[in-house]
Every structure is written in structure tokens, then in C-alpha cells.
Write a protein that holds these residues in place. Structure first.
Motif, PDB file in Angstrom:
ATOM      1  N   GLY A 110       9.238  85.377 -47.265  1.00  0.00           N
ATOM      2  CA  GLY A 110       8.258  86.437 -47.071  1.00  0.00           C
ATOM      3  C   GLY A 110       6.875  85.833 -46.965  1.00  0.00           C
ATOM      4  O   GLY A 110       6.454  85.082 -47.846  1.00  0.00           O
ATOM      5  N   LEU A 111       6.184  86.135 -45.873  1.00  0.00           N
ATOM      6  CA  LEU A 111       4.833  85.613 -45.650  1.00  0.00           C
ATOM      7  C   LEU A 111       3.973  86.761 -45.165  1.00  0.00           C
ATOM      8  O   LEU A 111       4.301  87.414 -44.170  1.00  0.00           O
ATOM      9  N   TRP A 112       2.878  87.012 -45.872  1.00  0.00           N
ATOM     10  CA  TRP A 112       1.993  88.114 -45.524  1.00  0.00           C
ATOM     11  C   TRP A 112       0.586  87.577 -45.318  1.00  0.00           C
ATOM     12  O   TRP A 112       0.002  86.990 -46.235  1.00  0.00           O
ATOM     13  N   LEU A 113       0.059  87.756 -44.106  1.00  0.00           N
ATOM     14  CA  LEU A 113      -1.244  87.235 -43.717  1.00  0.00           C
ATOM     15  C   LEU A 113      -2.105  88.398 -43.232  1.00  0.00           C
ATOM     16  O   LEU A 113      -1.990  88.824 -42.076  1.00  0.00           O
ATOM     17  N   PRO A 114      -2.958  88.954 -44.075  1.00  0.00           N
ATOM     18  CA  PRO A 114      -3.777  90.106 -43.673  1.00  0.00           C
ATOM     19  C   PRO A 114      -4.555  89.831 -42.398  1.00  0.00           C
ATOM     20  O   PRO A 114      -5.178  88.781 -42.244  1.00  0.00           O
ATOM     21  N   LEU A 150      12.325  89.606 -53.470  1.00  0.00           N
ATOM     22  CA  LEU A 150      11.244  89.253 -52.549  1.00  0.00           C
ATOM     23  C   LEU A 150      10.044  90.184 -52.673  1.00  0.00           C
ATOM     24  O   LEU A 150       8.897  89.735 -52.784  1.00  0.00           O
ATOM     25  N   HIS A 151      10.273  91.469 -52.672  1.00  0.00           N
ATOM     26  CA  HIS A 151       9.159  92.411 -52.574  1.00  0.00           C
ATOM     27  C   HIS A 151       8.422  92.572 -53.904  1.00  0.00           C
ATOM     28  O   HIS A 151       7.200  92.743 -53.920  1.00  0.00           O
ATOM     29  N   ASP A 152       9.134  92.491 -55.024  1.00  0.00           N
ATOM     30  CA  ASP A 152       8.447  92.471 -56.307  1.00  0.00           C
ATOM     31  C   ASP A 152       7.585  91.220 -56.431  1.00  0.00           C
ATOM     32  O   ASP A 152       6.461  91.274 -56.934  1.00  0.00           O
ATOM     33  N   LEU A 153       8.119  90.098 -55.999  1.00  0.00           N
ATOM     34  CA  LEU A 153       7.361  88.853 -56.113  1.00  0.00           C
ATOM     35  C   LEU A 153       6.141  88.844 -55.199  1.00  0.00           C
ATOM     36  O   LEU A 153       5.120  88.228 -55.524  1.00  0.00           O
ATOM     37  N   ARG A 154       6.241  89.536 -54.072  1.00  0.00           N
ATOM     38  CA  ARG A 154       5.046  89.678 -53.230  1.00  0.00           C
ATOM     39  C   ARG A 154       3.920  90.343 -54.024  1.00  0.00           C
ATOM     40  O   ARG A 154       2.778  89.878 -54.029  1.00  0.00           O
ATOM     41  N   ARG A 155       4.231  91.421 -54.697  1.00  0.00           N
ATOM     42  CA  ARG A 155       3.240  92.127 -55.497  1.00  0.00           C
ATOM     43  C   ARG A 155       2.754  91.238 -56.643  1.00  0.00           C
ATOM     44  O   ARG A 155       1.557  91.153 -56.938  1.00  0.00           O
ATOM     45  N   TRP A 156       3.699  90.577 -57.312  1.00  0.00           N
ATOM     46  CA  TRP A 156       3.368  89.768 -58.472  1.00  0.00           C
ATOM     47  C   TRP A 156       2.444  88.604 -58.115  1.00  0.00           C
ATOM     48  O   TRP A 156       1.552  88.252 -58.895  1.00  0.00           O
ATOM     49  N   ALA A 157       2.640  87.995 -56.965  1.00  0.00           N
ATOM     50  CA  ALA A 157       1.802  86.864 -56.561  1.00  0.00           C
ATOM     51  C   ALA A 157       0.328  87.226 -56.577  1.00  0.00           C
ATOM     52  O   ALA A 157      -0.513  86.473 -57.091  1.00  0.00           O
ATOM     53  N   GLY A 212      21.375  76.326 -59.299  1.00  0.00           N
ATOM     54  CA  GLY A 212      21.798  77.270 -58.268  1.00  0.00           C
ATOM     55  C   GLY A 212      20.685  77.950 -57.513  1.00  0.00           C
ATOM     56  O   GLY A 212      20.940  78.541 -56.454  1.00  0.00           O
ATOM     57  N   TYR A 213      19.445  77.875 -57.996  1.00  0.00           N
ATOM     58  CA  TYR A 213      18.370  78.661 -57.388  1.00  0.00           C
ATOM     59  C   TYR A 213      17.031  77.929 -57.434  1.00  0.00           C
ATOM     60  O   TYR A 213      16.752  77.189 -58.383  1.00  0.00           O
ATOM     61  N   GLU A 214      16.217  78.173 -56.420  1.00  0.00           N
ATOM     62  CA  GLU A 214      14.819  77.749 -56.426  1.00  0.00           C
ATOM     63  C   GLU A 214      13.966  78.842 -55.808  1.00  0.00           C
ATOM     64  O   GLU A 214      14.448  79.657 -55.000  1.00  0.00           O
ATOM     65  N   SER A 215      12.692  78.835 -56.177  1.00  0.00           N
ATOM     66  CA  SER A 215      11.784  79.859 -55.671  1.00  0.00           C
ATOM     67  C   SER A 215      10.355  79.335 -55.655  1.00  0.00           C
ATOM     68  O   SER A 215      10.019  78.384 -56.356  1.00  0.00           O
ATOM     69  N   VAL A 216       9.535  79.992 -54.838  1.00  0.00           N
ATOM     70  CA  VAL A 216       8.093  79.738 -54.797  1.00  0.00           C
ATOM     71  C   VAL A 216       7.416  81.097 -54.634  1.00  0.00           C
ATOM     72  O   VAL A 216       7.813  81.886 -53.766  1.00  0.00           O
ATOM     73  N   THR A 217       6.418  81.381 -55.465  1.00  0.00           N
ATOM     74  CA  THR A 217       5.625  82.608 -55.324  1.00  0.00           C
ATOM     75  C   THR A 217       4.161  82.235 -55.488  1.00  0.00           C
ATOM     76  O   THR A 217       3.735  81.869 -56.593  1.00  0.00           O
ATOM     77  N   VAL A 218       3.409  82.274 -54.390  1.00  0.00           N
ATOM     78  CA  VAL A 218       2.013  81.828 -54.415  1.00  0.00           C
ATOM     79  C   VAL A 218       1.132  82.740 -53.567  1.00  0.00           C
ATOM     80  O   VAL A 218       1.593  83.395 -52.630  1.00  0.00           O
ATOM     81  N   HIS A 219      -0.158  82.742 -53.926  1.00  0.00           N
ATOM     82  CA  HIS A 219      -1.166  83.547 -53.223  1.00  0.00           C
ATOM     83  C   HIS A 219      -2.338  82.645 -52.866  1.00  0.00           C
ATOM     84  O   HIS A 219      -2.728  81.786 -53.667  1.00  0.00           O
ATOM     85  N   LEU A 220      -2.881  82.845 -51.679  1.00  0.00           N
ATOM     86  CA  LEU A 220      -4.023  82.066 -51.196  1.00  0.00           C
ATOM     87  C   LEU A 220      -5.235  82.984 -51.151  1.00  0.00           C
ATOM     88  O   LEU A 220      -5.432  83.707 -50.169  1.00  0.00           O
ATOM     89  N   VAL A 241      -8.401  82.710 -50.576  1.00  0.00           N
ATOM     90  CA  VAL A 241      -9.388  82.584 -49.511  1.00  0.00           C
ATOM     91  C   VAL A 241      -8.975  83.346 -48.259  1.00  0.00           C
ATOM     92  O   VAL A 241      -9.819  83.782 -47.471  1.00  0.00           O
ATOM     93  N   GLU A 242      -7.677  83.533 -48.048  1.00  0.00           N
ATOM     94  CA  GLU A 242      -7.181  84.294 -46.900  1.00  0.00           C
ATOM     95  C   GLU A 242      -6.406  85.537 -47.319  1.00  0.00           C
ATOM     96  O   GLU A 242      -5.862  86.244 -46.468  1.00  0.00           O
ATOM     97  N   LYS A 243      -6.331  85.792 -48.631  1.00  0.00           N
ATOM     98  CA  LYS A 243      -5.567  86.908 -49.183  1.00  0.00           C
ATOM     99  C   LYS A 243      -4.124  86.888 -48.693  1.00  0.00           C
ATOM    100  O   LYS A 243      -3.494  87.928 -48.466  1.00  0.00           O
ATOM    101  N   ALA A 244      -3.607  85.689 -48.514  1.00  0.00           N
ATOM    102  CA  ALA A 244      -2.246  85.502 -48.005  1.00  0.00           C
ATOM    103  C   ALA A 244      -1.276  85.306 -49.170  1.00  0.00           C
ATOM    104  O   ALA A 244      -1.653  84.828 -50.242  1.00  0.00           O
ATOM    105  N   THR A 245      -0.019  85.682 -48.949  1.00  0.00           N
ATOM    106  CA  THR A 245       1.025  85.534 -49.965  1.00  0.00           C
ATOM    107  C   THR A 245       2.265  84.922 -49.341  1.00  0.00           C
ATOM    108  O   THR A 245       2.667  85.286 -48.226  1.00  0.00           O
ATOM    109  N   LEU A 246       2.874  83.997 -50.071  1.00  0.00           N
ATOM    110  CA  LEU A 246       4.120  83.370 -49.642  1.00  0.00           C
ATOM    111  C   LEU A 246       5.135  83.469 -50.766  1.00  0.00           C
ATOM    112  O   LEU A 246       4.837  83.130 -51.915  1.00  0.00           O
ATOM    113  N   VAL A 247       6.340  83.950 -50.437  1.00  0.00           N
ATOM    114  CA  VAL A 247       7.453  83.990 -51.382  1.00  0.00           C
ATOM    115  C   VAL A 247       8.668  83.356 -50.723  1.00  0.00           C
ATOM    116  O   VAL A 247       9.011  83.692 -49.578  1.00  0.00           O
ATOM    117  N   LEU A 248       9.301  82.438 -51.427  1.00  0.00           N
ATOM    118  CA  LEU A 248      10.524  81.799 -50.959  1.00  0.00           C
ATOM    119  C   LEU A 248      11.596  81.908 -52.033  1.00  0.00           C
ATOM    120  O   LEU A 248      11.315  81.686 -53.220  1.00  0.00           O
TER     121      LEU A 248
END
Length: 391
Positions: free
Chosen positions: A68-72, A280-287, A336-344, A346-353
Motif C-alpha cells: 500500500g502506497l499513498w502519495l497525496p 493493510l488499511h489499519d496500518l495506513r491509518r496508524w502510520a 513467517g512474516y515481515e512488515s514495514v509501516t512508515v510515513h514521510l 515532508v510529502e505526507k506519504a505512507t508506505l505499508v508492506l
């Protein structure tokens, strides 16, 4: 590599093992009406991302990837590729629940900082004021625990702990049992002296939250963090319970070194450091909540974001949070699992893997490979590289 890496346990995944309120919430959809995903990215950029994700997935042998990648102002990229179950070939889909490992640390530290805001604890209190028996506990502060500068030995690095866990992945550990494995070793450094990733730190903070907050850690996080954050598909499981739908996870962290299905391994061994489940979608908000401090006072959020060098190029660590290439958040890894949840910001961008393996590729975490490639394409001035060796 910021993560709780070791192992967990096998028990039938039953929704009855989760709190009833959480189980009901898991039946709801990920979006409210005013939260519809934005339009997709430019087709050429989308094609580049598709190719990059698929190339790494195949090269690294990752069964399935949720991205999930969100770039306003530019759009979004939400994809699932590969399989959620290698035995049946069931496809990975974007609505699956996943174990998120050390991303749990962001929830635990948020809960701790809420108690700071309420003036019920202070970051510079010694851990000995709350938990007995901690080596040098009168000189180790809550702040040093949260920023990974306590000097304590991590229980997850103890060979006997690894043997106990791998011999019986269904085993349930108590927080005190976990700490005992670490406390048998001398401290590795003086308090505040150096950064060293340590799961013992977060288990201790979990005990502080329980003592001061007056609730079990799972209940405190559910009431004080998940509910106000409106995270309906995120939970702190009781034992190995793992509600449907979820992806199967695959690991080579086994006694034989062979790859096994670790889906139902019991994550009690990670507790406050890495036991939680989300999507995915909860982590988008959480980031964004974590990076902007929605649940905290501005002063306490500023303390959280006061990142310090880790000794590893390009990565700094604050209070249960890291910064790499301008991206703020955390990653997670457990069998069994890996994840990344980060927010940028300066660009108000969010990445969830979210991926369903923790098997490294050429010595690197597959989630880091994916995050680095994706950010190199979409934010070349802000490339994610959250690689820090942990015990």
C-alpha cells in the motif's frame, strides 16, 4: 533490521482466543464511507512499481506481498501479488490479516507515552521504581528502554531461549519467563551509552503499563490506543489465536533449518515487543497517527521523535520509532512474516508492506529490499533503508 526475530508457536487459530470486541470489529470493513482510497498513480509509474515488486518477490522467494502506497496529490498504489498459502495456491489479497512483529513496539510505546501525558509516569524514572530484579535497574530509565539504550541483554539472543522456543513453538511464555533468559547475562553496556536493539526493553515497558495503567497490556492497548485510533482490524492476541482471513507464513528459523509453516506459532514470546496482528488499511491509518502524534500531546510527540544515531548509516531511533531517509515508523519480523509501516511527513506519504516470510535473501530482509526499491522509484530523494542488525 528492526524486528523481533526468533520464533513462536503452533496451536489451532481460533477466533475465540481473541477478545470478543476485537472479534466483532474484525468482521467490519476496513474503510468508512469518507475514507475511500484515492485514485491510482500514473500508469507508467504503476507499471514500474509492478515490475519492481514482482522482480524482488521472485528473486527473494517471497510467497506473497501486500503493498500500500499513498502519495497525496499523486494517487495511490494498492496491490497484492503472489500466494497466501503455498499448499493451496490461494492468492494473496489486500484484506488479509497479518502478524506484524516489532511494529507492536509502536503501540506499546504509544501506550506508555499516554501515561507520560497523564503525569502518571516520567520518562526519566528508573525502571526499578516499577519492576524489581532488573540488572542496574536503578540506573536504567524508561526513556533508555524505549530508545534501545538500556544496555540490557536481549532475552531473544539467549541460546536456551531459542532452543526452548524452537522445540515447542506452541509454548506460551510469561513476561517474567522471557526476562529471566536475558537477566542471566551481564549487561552489554552502561545505561545510555550505546544503541542496541533489545526485546527485553519492551517487555519491561509492557509491565510498567500494566502496573500503572491497572489493566492487562492487551486490554490497555485496545481501550486506550486501538479504539481512539479507530483501528477495527488490529488486535493483541491472547495466545496463538489468529482470526480469518489471514495469510500463511513461512520461516527457516527452525531446529533443522528446513522451511516450515509458522502460521499458528504462538507469539507470546514477543508480547509487548512483537505479538500484534493488523491489516493493510489499519496500518495506513496508524502510520500517520504515529508520525504526527495524534494520540499524544505535542510535547510528548516531540520527545518521541528526538531520534539519535544508531551507529548504522542512514538510520536513527527515537522512542519506539525509527527514521530512515525521512520515513518515520517501524518494521516487523517474526517467524513467517515481515512488515514495514512508515510515513514521510515532508510529502505526507505512507508506505505499508506485508509479506508472508521472514527468510532473508543474500543477508537482507525481504521487506527492506521491497521498501528500498519502492521508495527509490517514488521518492528518490527519500529512500528507505532501515537495515540494522539485531540479536
Amino acid at each position: 533490521m528492526f524486528a523481533a526475530t526468533l520464533l513462536a508457536a503452533s496451536v489451532p487459530a481460533v477466533i475465540a482466543a481473541t477478545p470478543a470486541a476485537a472479534a466483532r470489529a474484525l468482521a467490519t470493513g476496513p474503510y468508512e464511507e469518507d475514507e475511500c482510497p484515492p485514485d491510482g498513480l500514473d500508469p507508467e509509474l504503476t507499471a514500474r512499481l509492478d515490475q519492481a515488486v514482482e522482480d524482488i518477490r521472485r528473486q527473494a522467494g517471497i510467497p506473497g506481498v501486500i503493498t500500500g502506497l499513498w502519495l497525496p496529490g499523486r494517487g495511490s498504489y494498492v496491490r497484492a501479488t503472489g500466494v497466501a498459502d503455498t499448499a493451496t495456491g490461494a492468492p494473496m489479497t489486500t484484506d488479509l490479516l497479518m502478524r506484524i512483529g516489532s511494529e507492536t513496539k509502536t503501540f506499546t510505546v504509544t501506550a506508555l507515552l499516554q501515561l507520560v501525558d497523564e503525569r502518571r509516569i516520567r520518562l526519566d524514572d528508573p525502571i526499578s521504581a516499577y519492576v524489581d530484579g532488573v540488572p542496574c535497574g536503578d540506573r536504567i530509565t524508561l526513556r533508555q528502554l524505549a530508545e534501545m539504550r538500556s544496555g540490557l541483554f536481549s532475552y531473544s539472543a539467549d541460546p536456551d531461549f531459542a532452543q526452548a522456543l524452537l522445540s515447542d513453538p506452541a509454548r506460551s511464555f510469561t513476561p517474567r519467563e522471557l526476562l529471566a533468559y536475558g537477566f542471566r547475562h551481564p549487561n552489554t553496556a552502561e545505561p545510555g551509552e550505546t544503541f542496541q536493539y533489545c526485546n527485553s526493553n519492551l517487555v519491561l515497558l509492557g509491565l510498567v503499563i500494566e502496573k500503572v495503567g491497572g489493566l492487562g497490556l492487551a486490554d490497555f492497548i485496545r481501550q486506550r490506543v486501538l479504539r481512539p485510533a479507530r483501528l477495527r482490524r488490529t488486535l493483541f492476541p491472547n495466545g496463538a489465536g489468529y482470526p480469518e482471513p489471514h495469510a500463511h507464513g513461512y520461516t527457516d528459523q527452525t531446529l533443522s533449518g528446513a522451511v516450515e509453516d509458522a502460521t499458528d506459532w504462538n507469539p507470546s514470546w514477543a508480547w509487548a515487543a512483537g505479538a500484534m496482528i493488523s491489516d493493510l488499511h489499519d496500518l495506513r491509518r496508524w502510520a500517520e497517527i504515529v508520525a504526527t502524534g495524534t494520540l499524544l500531546s505535542p510535547r510528548t510527540q516531540a520527545e518521541r521523535l528526538r531520534v539519535l544515531p544508531t551507529g548504522f548509516p542512514g538510520t536513527a531511533y527515537g522512542l519506539g520509532i525509527f527514521e530512515t531517509g525521512g520515513w518515520i515508523g517501524h518494521n516487523g519480523s517474526l517467524p513467517g512474516y515481515e512488515s514495514v509501516t512508515v510515513h514521510l511527513p515532508v510529502e505526507k506519504a505512507t508506505l505499508v508492506l506485508l509479506i508472508n516470510t521472514d527468510i532473508s535473501y543474500q543477508g537482507q530482509e525481504p521487506s527492506t529490499l521491497l521498501a528500498r526499491a519502492i521508495t527509490g522509484i517514488v521518492t528518490p530523494d527519500h529512500v528507505y533503508d532501515g537495515t540494522v542488525p539485531v540479536s
